[in-house]
Design a protein around this motif. Structure first.
Motif, mmCIF file in Angstrom:
data_model
loop_
_atom_site.group_PDB
_atom_site.id
_atom_site.type_symbol
_atom_site.label_atom_id
_atom_site.label_comp_id
_atom_site.label_asym_id
_atom_site.label_seq_id
_atom_site.Cartn_x
_atom_site.Cartn_y
_atom_site.Cartn_z
ATOM 1 N N GLU A 166 16.056 12.596 -43.837
ATOM 2 C CA GLU A 166 15.328 11.952 -42.750
ATOM 3 C C GLU A 166 15.668 10.467 -42.687
ATOM 4 O O GLU A 166 15.560 9.760 -43.689
ATOM 5 C CB GLU A 166 13.821 12.099 -42.964
ATOM 6 C CG GLU A 166 13.353 13.527 -43.069
ATOM 7 C CD GLU A 166 13.447 14.280 -41.776
ATOM 8 O OE1 GLU A 166 13.431 13.637 -40.700
ATOM 9 O OE2 GLU A 166 13.555 15.515 -41.830
ATOM 10 N N ARG A 167 16.018 9.993 -41.515
ATOM 11 C CA ARG A 167 16.322 8.571 -41.334
ATOM 12 C C ARG A 167 15.032 7.795 -41.121
ATOM 13 O O ARG A 167 14.236 8.115 -40.249
ATOM 14 C CB ARG A 167 17.244 8.385 -40.132
ATOM 15 C CG ARG A 167 17.666 6.940 -39.948
ATOM 16 C CD ARG A 167 18.707 6.806 -38.843
ATOM 17 N NE ARG A 167 19.199 5.441 -38.795
ATOM 18 C CZ ARG A 167 18.852 4.568 -37.850
ATOM 19 N NH1 ARG A 167 18.031 4.931 -36.890
ATOM 20 N NH2 ARG A 167 19.333 3.347 -37.882
ATOM 21 N N LEU A 168 14.833 6.770 -41.942
ATOM 22 C CA LEU A 168 13.690 5.864 -41.758
ATOM 23 C C LEU A 168 14.042 4.737 -40.807
ATOM 24 O O LEU A 168 13.203 4.247 -40.083
ATOM 25 C CB LEU A 168 13.238 5.281 -43.092
ATOM 26 C CG LEU A 168 12.621 6.250 -44.072
ATOM 27 C CD1 LEU A 168 12.209 5.524 -45.343
ATOM 28 C CD2 LEU A 168 11.452 6.976 -43.463
ATOM 29 N N GLY A 169 15.288 4.269 -40.853
ATOM 30 C CA GLY A 169 15.738 3.239 -39.946
ATOM 31 C C GLY A 169 16.251 2.007 -40.660
ATOM 32 O O GLY A 169 16.333 1.952 -41.883
ATOM 33 N N VAL A 170 16.593 1.010 -39.849
ATOM 34 C CA VAL A 170 17.140 -0.244 -40.362
ATOM 35 C C VAL A 170 15.982 -1.163 -40.722
ATOM 36 O O VAL A 170 15.068 -1.379 -39.918
ATOM 37 C CB VAL A 170 18.049 -0.911 -39.304
ATOM 38 C CG1 VAL A 170 18.540 -2.261 -39.788
ATOM 39 C CG2 VAL A 170 19.226 0.005 -38.984
ATOM 40 N N MET A 171 16.037 -1.702 -41.936
ATOM 41 C CA MET A 171 14.996 -2.606 -42.421
ATOM 42 C C MET A 171 15.513 -3.344 -43.644
ATOM 43 O O MET A 171 16.547 -2.991 -44.201
ATOM 44 C CB MET A 171 13.719 -1.831 -42.738
ATOM 45 C CG MET A 171 13.858 -0.825 -43.872
ATOM 46 S SD MET A 171 12.429 0.249 -44.062
ATOM 47 C CE MET A 171 12.850 1.545 -42.899
ATOM 48 N N SER A 172 14.759 -4.340 -44.060
ATOM 49 C CA SER A 172 15.116 -5.061 -45.283
ATOM 50 C C SER A 172 14.715 -4.214 -46.491
ATOM 51 O O SER A 172 13.909 -3.292 -46.381
ATOM 52 C CB SER A 172 14.391 -6.409 -45.334
ATOM 53 O OG SER A 172 13.006 -6.203 -45.540
ATOM 54 N N ALA A 173 15.268 -4.551 -47.642
ATOM 55 C CA ALA A 173 14.934 -3.825 -48.872
ATOM 56 C C ALA A 173 13.449 -3.961 -49.194
ATOM 57 O O ALA A 173 12.815 -2.999 -49.653
ATOM 58 C CB ALA A 173 15.791 -4.332 -50.032
ATOM 59 N N SER A 174 12.863 -5.132 -48.951
ATOM 60 C CA SER A 174 11.435 -5.300 -49.252
ATOM 61 C C SER A 174 10.587 -4.436 -48.326
ATOM 62 O O SER A 174 9.591 -3.856 -48.757
ATOM 63 C CB SER A 174 11.028 -6.772 -49.162
ATOM 64 O OG SER A 174 11.166 -7.255 -47.852
ATOM 65 N N GLN A 175 10.989 -4.304 -47.066
ATOM 66 C CA GLN A 175 10.257 -3.420 -46.160
ATOM 67 C C GLN A 175 10.412 -1.968 -46.591
ATOM 68 O O GLN A 175 9.463 -1.182 -46.501
ATOM 69 C CB GLN A 175 10.749 -3.603 -44.726
ATOM 70 C CG GLN A 175 10.347 -4.933 -44.126
ATOM 71 C CD GLN A 175 11.098 -5.215 -42.833
ATOM 72 O OE1 GLN A 175 12.278 -4.879 -42.702
ATOM 73 N NE2 GLN A 175 10.418 -5.838 -41.890
ATOM 74 N N MET A 176 11.607 -1.615 -47.062
ATOM 75 C CA MET A 176 11.846 -0.251 -47.511
ATOM 76 C C MET A 176 10.922 0.096 -48.671
ATOM 77 O O MET A 176 10.313 1.154 -48.695
ATOM 78 C CB MET A 176 13.322 -0.096 -47.913
ATOM 79 C CG MET A 176 13.698 1.245 -48.512
ATOM 80 S SD MET A 176 13.531 1.369 -50.312
ATOM 81 C CE MET A 176 14.605 0.097 -50.889
ATOM 82 N N THR A 177 10.774 -0.817 -49.623
ATOM 83 C CA THR A 177 9.923 -0.508 -50.773
ATOM 84 C C THR A 177 8.453 -0.439 -50.380
ATOM 85 O O THR A 177 7.684 0.285 -50.997
ATOM 86 C CB THR A 177 10.104 -1.539 -51.904
ATOM 87 O OG1 THR A 177 9.739 -2.838 -51.434
ATOM 88 C CG2 THR A 177 11.531 -1.547 -52.422
ATOM 89 N N LYS A 178 8.068 -1.158 -49.343
ATOM 90 C CA LYS A 178 6.678 -1.110 -48.882
ATOM 91 C C LYS A 178 6.372 0.166 -48.109
ATOM 92 O O LYS A 178 5.214 0.469 -47.849
ATOM 93 C CB LYS A 178 6.372 -2.338 -48.023
ATOM 94 C CG LYS A 178 6.334 -3.617 -48.829
ATOM 95 C CD LYS A 178 6.136 -4.828 -47.953
ATOM 96 C CE LYS A 178 6.228 -6.094 -48.805
ATOM 97 N NZ LYS A 178 6.220 -7.295 -47.962
ATOM 98 N N ALA A 179 7.394 0.924 -47.737
ATOM 99 C CA ALA A 179 7.194 2.187 -47.022
ATOM 100 C C ALA A 179 6.703 3.290 -47.955
ATOM 101 O O ALA A 179 6.185 4.301 -47.487
ATOM 102 C CB ALA A 179 8.493 2.619 -46.343
ATOM 103 N N GLY A 180 6.845 3.085 -49.265
ATOM 104 C CA GLY A 180 6.468 4.104 -50.241
ATOM 105 C C GLY A 180 5.078 4.688 -50.065
ATOM 106 O O GLY A 180 4.927 5.911 -50.011
ATOM 107 N N PRO A 181 4.025 3.866 -49.970
ATOM 108 C CA PRO A 181 2.677 4.445 -49.840
ATOM 109 C C PRO A 181 2.527 5.383 -48.643
ATOM 110 O O PRO A 181 1.884 6.428 -48.756
ATOM 111 C CB PRO A 181 1.767 3.212 -49.717
ATOM 112 C CG PRO A 181 2.511 2.138 -50.448
ATOM 113 C CD PRO A 181 3.972 2.418 -50.166
#
Length: 188
Positions: free
Chosen positions: A144-159
């Motif tokens: 599944e593609r989450l999309g383009v984002m910064s690494a910090s935004q990616m890690t905040k997607a976890g919850p």
């Protein structure tokens, strides 16, 4: 086994994409869920950075990409960042480096990894290999593609990802309990 919660990830992807347009000087990635595992309260999600600018050529025709393992379980690091080397011609993969990050200490520490080519790769390593070597099969392999984002935004997607996976785990557990209850009912 991976099931596709695509329609549930869509709001998260839209939210992350809207936020990512803010900073152009931040390293950006195109993140994909390539694997997840675990159970209720102990989920782990593996995200690969599929941005071609972040996939690097290595000697011998191999390629290297970043794969991030997000942990839900307390006492684990927030995430582990892996440097995964993929050799599509020889259908193999190995981990070349790992860094654990914990928000408690706010620092990276060397993570555990085995740098040998894996003859029977862990599922997340095999999925990472297939992500690079067979991009046309991503939908069939439930990536599944989450999309383009910064690494910090990616890690905040976890919850949000863990919330989705935990709902799915609860449904599976409920169905299992209902099936067991019906199986124990006397036949008429």
């Amino acid at each position: 086994m991976m099931r596709s919660p695509t329609w549930r990830l869509l709001p998260l992807a839209l939210l992350c994409n809207a936020v990512s347009a803010q900073a152009s000087d931040v390293l950006m990635g195109d993140y994909w869920v390539v694997h997840y595992q675990g159970g209720l309260g102990k989920q782990q999600v593996f995200l690969a950075d599929g941005d071609p600018k972040n996939i690097f050529a290595r000697p011998g025709g191999a390629q290297s990409l970043g794969v991030y393992r997000l942990y839900e379980e307390p006492g684990k690091p927030n995430f582990t960042a892996y440097d995964v080397e993929i050799d599509c011609k020889k259908n193999r993969a190995r981990v070349m480096g790992a860094q654990d990050f914990s928000s408690v200490s706010n620092q990276f520490r060397k993570g555990k990894f085995n740098a040998q080519w894996q003859t029977k790769p862990e599922p997340w390593v095999a999925q990472s290999r297939d992500f690079v070597c067979k991009p046309g099969e991503r939908p069939a392999k439930k990536m599944e593609r989450l999309g383009v984002m910064s690494a910090s935004q990616m890690t905040k997607a976890g919850p949000q990802l863990f919330e989705i996976l935990n709902r799915e785990s609860l449904k599976v557990e409920l169905i299992k309990q209902i099936d067991e209850a019906f199986a124990q009912m006397p036949a008429k």
